[in-house]
Design a protein around this motif. Structure first.
Motif, PDB file in Angstrom:
ATOM      1  N   GLY A  95       9.660   3.872  -2.892  1.00 43.81           N
ATOM      2  CA  GLY A  95      10.095   4.321  -1.577  1.00 43.81           C
ATOM      3  C   GLY A  95       8.972   4.231  -0.565  1.00 43.81           C
ATOM      4  N   PRO A  96       9.279   4.302   0.732  1.00 40.35           N
ATOM      5  CA  PRO A  96       8.254   4.173   1.785  1.00 40.35           C
ATOM      6  C   PRO A  96       7.157   5.227   1.636  1.00 40.35           C
ATOM      7  CG  PRO A  96      10.468   4.062   2.714  1.00 40.35           C
ATOM      8  CD  PRO A  96      10.627   4.484   1.292  1.00 40.35           C
ATOM      9  N   GLN A  97       5.893   4.769   1.743  1.00 38.59           N
ATOM     10  CA  GLN A  97       4.744   5.663   1.585  1.00 38.59           C
ATOM     11  C   GLN A  97       3.772   5.535   2.757  1.00 38.59           C
ATOM     12  OE1 GLN A  97       4.818   7.695  -1.028  1.00 38.59           O
ATOM     13  NE2 GLN A  97       6.615   6.680  -1.917  1.00 38.59           N
ATOM     14  N   THR A 129       6.157  -0.317   2.681  1.00 44.02           N
ATOM     15  CA  THR A 129       7.573  -0.094   2.956  1.00 44.02           C
ATOM     16  C   THR A 129       8.362   0.092   1.663  1.00 44.02           C
ATOM     17  OG1 THR A 129       7.329  -1.531   4.880  1.00 44.02           O
ATOM     18  CG2 THR A 129       9.569  -0.974   4.194  1.00 44.02           C
ATOM     19  N   ALA A 130       8.026  -0.682   0.639  1.00 44.77           N
ATOM     20  CA  ALA A 130       8.726  -0.592  -0.642  1.00 44.77           C
ATOM     21  C   ALA A 130       8.138   0.488  -1.537  1.00 44.77           C
ATOM     22  CB  ALA A 130       8.686  -1.939  -1.355  1.00 44.77           C
ATOM     23  N   GLY A 131       6.830   0.661  -1.497  1.00 43.26           N
ATOM     24  CA  GLY A 131       6.178   1.638  -2.358  1.00 43.26           C
ATOM     25  C   GLY A 131       4.709   1.318  -2.519  1.00 43.26           C
ATOM     26  N   VAL A 132       4.096   1.916  -3.544  1.00 41.40           N
ATOM     27  CA  VAL A 132       2.658   1.775  -3.777  1.00 41.40           C
ATOM     28  C   VAL A 132       2.408   1.662  -5.272  1.00 41.40           C
ATOM     29  CG1 VAL A 132       0.427   2.976  -3.690  1.00 41.40           C
ATOM     30  CG2 VAL A 132       1.913   2.971  -1.689  1.00 41.40           C
ATOM     31  N   ARG A 175      13.229  -1.268  -5.259  1.00 43.34           N
ATOM     32  CA  ARG A 175      14.518  -0.894  -4.671  1.00 43.34           C
ATOM     33  C   ARG A 175      15.053  -1.984  -3.746  1.00 43.34           C
ATOM     34  NH1 ARG A 175      13.315   5.512  -3.229  1.00 43.34           N
ATOM     35  NH2 ARG A 175      13.391   6.284  -5.383  1.00 43.34           N
ATOM     36  N   GLY A 176      14.769  -3.233  -4.096  1.00 44.42           N
ATOM     37  CA  GLY A 176      15.274  -4.365  -3.332  1.00 44.42           C
ATOM     38  C   GLY A 176      14.493  -4.697  -2.085  1.00 44.42           C
ATOM     39  N   ILE A 177      13.403  -3.979  -1.818  1.00 52.78           N
ATOM     40  CA  ILE A 177      12.603  -4.214  -0.617  1.00 52.78           C
ATOM     41  C   ILE A 177      11.311  -4.911  -1.010  1.00 52.78           C
ATOM     42  CG2 ILE A 177      11.383  -3.117   1.316  1.00 52.78           C
ATOM     43  CD1 ILE A 177      13.371  -0.842   1.149  1.00 52.78           C
ATOM     44  N   GLY A 178      10.986  -5.999  -0.329  1.00 55.51           N
ATOM     45  CA  GLY A 178       9.758  -6.736  -0.587  1.00 55.51           C
ATOM     46  C   GLY A 178       9.422  -7.607   0.596  1.00 55.51           C
ATOM     47  N   MET A 216       8.656  -8.084 -10.093  1.00 56.41           N
ATOM     48  CA  MET A 216       7.379  -8.676  -9.707  1.00 56.41           C
ATOM     49  C   MET A 216       7.327 -10.116 -10.201  1.00 56.41           C
ATOM     50  SD  MET A 216       3.464  -7.535 -10.715  1.00 56.41           S
ATOM     51  CE  MET A 216       3.724  -5.874 -10.118  1.00 56.41           C
ATOM     52  N   SER A 217       6.811 -10.995  -9.370  1.00 59.82           N
ATOM     53  CA  SER A 217       6.624 -12.383  -9.752  1.00 59.82           C
ATOM     54  C   SER A 217       5.399 -12.930  -9.042  1.00 59.82           C
ATOM     55  CB  SER A 217       7.863 -13.226  -9.397  1.00 59.82           C
ATOM     56  OG  SER A 217       8.072 -13.226  -7.991  1.00 59.82           O
TER      57      SER A 217
END
Length: 215
Positions: free
Chosen positions: A117-119, A128-131, A72-75, A59-60
């Motif tokens: 993971g996708p939620q 797509t990355a998570g929640v 997991r590398g998705i953003g 996070m930044s």
């Protein structure tokens, strides 16, 4: 006497990762959950600190004070005021559209859940990355509260507190407060003034009504 089996029992952690109350052991999702006490013990004061305690999370601070969260590398590294992160931010079940969580702090929190993971099935857009779920403490039937005051150099002063008020057998009220003020860590050589200072506060009010079947 306490047996070895009793000492090795896992603590039961309750989460709402599936939009219903379950134990984390029975939830078929990669979840990292922190209770309010665990947040204080691990020195997780703000969302930016979670990346040091959650696997595969970075996070930044992005442009327009948004949070760039990758799991997991998705953003989503798109630059723009209308660009949302690939990780959904939810506050008590409500989606925060471009929420400025990078500047907020955890106070009077019941727990924080990070779903990896996708939620999209349960949480919809931008997951797509998570929640990241933030659940605050609810009013209860006992009179009580707390007040934490932190002071330091750079004129640092942080206040966190809460007050719980049972009104009658059915109603209860809870007030929470957070305040942070400090000078900046960097000095502008041209003007001699400090920059990157903080002057922020937050107030929260929660009302609970409950009977035997409804809350």
């Amino acid at each position: 006497t306490t047996t070895h089996a009793q000492q090795s029992l896992l603590e039961e952690i309750i989460v709402t990762a599936e939009k219903r109350t379950t134990t984390i052991q029975n939830t078929p999702i990669a979840v990292t959950a922190f209770s309010g006490e665990e947040l204080d013990r691990a020195l997780i004061n703000k969302p930016l600190d979670m990346q040091f305690n959650v696997p595969n999370m970075l996070m930044s601070k992005g442009n327009f004070t948004t949070a760039e969260i990758s799991i997991r590398g998705i953003g989503n590294l798109a630059v723009g005021v209308a660009a949302d992160s690939g990780t959904g931010n939810h506050f008590n079940g409500v989606y925060l559209n471009a929420g400025r969580i990078i500047e907020s702090e955890f106070y009077d929190a019941e727990r924080v859940e990070v779903l990896r993971g996708p939620q999209g099935t349960l949480y919809g857009r931008n997951t797509t990355a998570g929640v990241v779920n933030l659940i605050t403490r609810k009013p209860d039937d006992e009179l009580g509260g707390f007040l934490n005051i932190e002071a330091g150099n750079y004129e640092h002063l942080k206040v966190k507190g809460a007050l719980n008020l049972p009104i009658n057998d059915q109603f209860s009220q809870r007030f929470s407060i957070f305040s942070l003020r400090r000078d900046g860590f960097v000095t502008n050589d041209l003007t001699g003034q400090r920059i990157d200072d903080r002057d922020m506060y937050s107030l929260r009010s929660s009302t609970r009504w409950a009977n035997d079947r409804t809350e």
